[in-house]
Design a protein around this motif. Structure first.
Motif, PDB file in Angstrom:
ATOM      1  N   GLU A 179       0.717  -1.446  -0.092  1.00 26.41           N
ATOM      2  CA  GLU A 179      -0.067  -0.034   0.013  1.00 26.41           C
ATOM      3  C   GLU A 179       0.938   1.203  -0.062  1.00 26.41           C
ATOM      4  O   GLU A 179       0.379   2.306  -0.510  1.00 26.41           O
ATOM      5  CB  GLU A 179      -1.121  -0.014   1.169  1.00 26.41           C
ATOM      6  N   ASP A 189      -7.595   4.782  -0.877  1.00 21.98           N
ATOM      7  CA  ASP A 189      -7.830   3.417  -0.093  1.00 21.98           C
ATOM      8  C   ASP A 189      -8.601   2.394  -0.546  1.00 21.98           C
ATOM      9  O   ASP A 189      -8.059   1.395  -0.738  1.00 21.98           O
ATOM     10  CB  ASP A 189      -8.368   3.715   1.287  1.00 21.98           C
ATOM     11  N   PHE A 247      -6.851   0.879  -3.552  1.00 19.80           N
ATOM     12  CA  PHE A 247      -5.775  -0.277  -3.190  1.00 19.80           C
ATOM     13  C   PHE A 247      -6.366  -1.781  -2.701  1.00 19.80           C
ATOM     14  O   PHE A 247      -5.839  -2.550  -3.092  1.00 19.80           O
ATOM     15  CB  PHE A 247      -4.822   0.279  -2.055  1.00 19.80           C
TER      16      PHE A 247
END
Length: 204
Positions: free
Chosen positions: A98, A192, A195
């Motif tokens: 990440e 986010d 990902f």
């Protein structure tokens, strides 16, 4: 000492002209396409003589390859600094992945023209296969190493390596293009989510 300063200025001048040519090629390749862009138009846009262009790049194809590698190197340098230097444990691999993803999005949002170049030419025959392999396994080799580590630790799906690398590359470009085209949507929550969407596709 005088000769040394003059030599330094000459080298700096050559580097500046080379960067001007690369910058002009980037803009014109994105705006007009590789085949529609002539070396004469690149030289004119860069404010240099056509002979100067050929002094640095013997053909338009070599210019394209060098531009591709230069931008890949810039991208790799930008995202690799986000990684800790110590080896990753099983629990740390998702976090490291990440970190790379978010650093890549930061770079893309700051460099939309270069991102457009990647999207346009990532799989184009205008870039030689040897250069693409050099970029993927040389310049971005640390990503391949992280993927291999993830497979060996059972964190990532044990898929053919080339397929896995291509899936990672394609997923990232898709997310980066989405956010670059609509920067107002590049919220932390959306980034986010991008990902998580990627991770679900490669996790074991």
């Amino acid at each position: 000492m005088k000769r040394s300063r003059e030599a330094t200025r000459a080298i700096s001048g050559k580097q500046d002209k080379k960067q001007q040519i690369l910058g002009s090629a980037l803009q014109l390749f994105v705006e007009q396409g590789f085949y529609a862009t002539s070396t004469a138009s690149i030289a004119r846009h860069a404010g240099v003589a056509t002979g100067t262009l050929f002094h640095h790049f013997s053909s338009k194809e070599i210019l394209m390859d060098q531009l591709f590698l230069a931008i890949k190197t810039e991208f790799a340098n930008a995202i690799s600094t986000s990684l800790p230097k110590t080896p990753a444990s099983i629990t740390e691999l998702p976090q490291r992945a990440e970190m790379l993803w978010q650093a890549g999005l930061d770079w893309a949002l700051a460099q939309p023209l270069k991102l457009s170049f990647f999207v346009q030419y990532a799989m184009s025959p205008s870039v030689s296969e040897a250069v693409r392999q050099q970029a993927m396994h040389g310049i971005l080799g640390f990503i391949a190493e992280l993927l291999e580590q993830g497979i060996n630790q059972g964190v990532l799906a044990d898929l053919p390596r080339e397929l896995l690398l291509e899936a990672c590359h394609s997923q990232f470009l898709a997310a980066a293009r989405f956010f670059c085209n609509q920067p107002q949507k590049a919220t932390r929550e959306a980034r986010d989510a991008s990902f998580r969407l990627f991770w679900r596709g490669v996790a074991a």
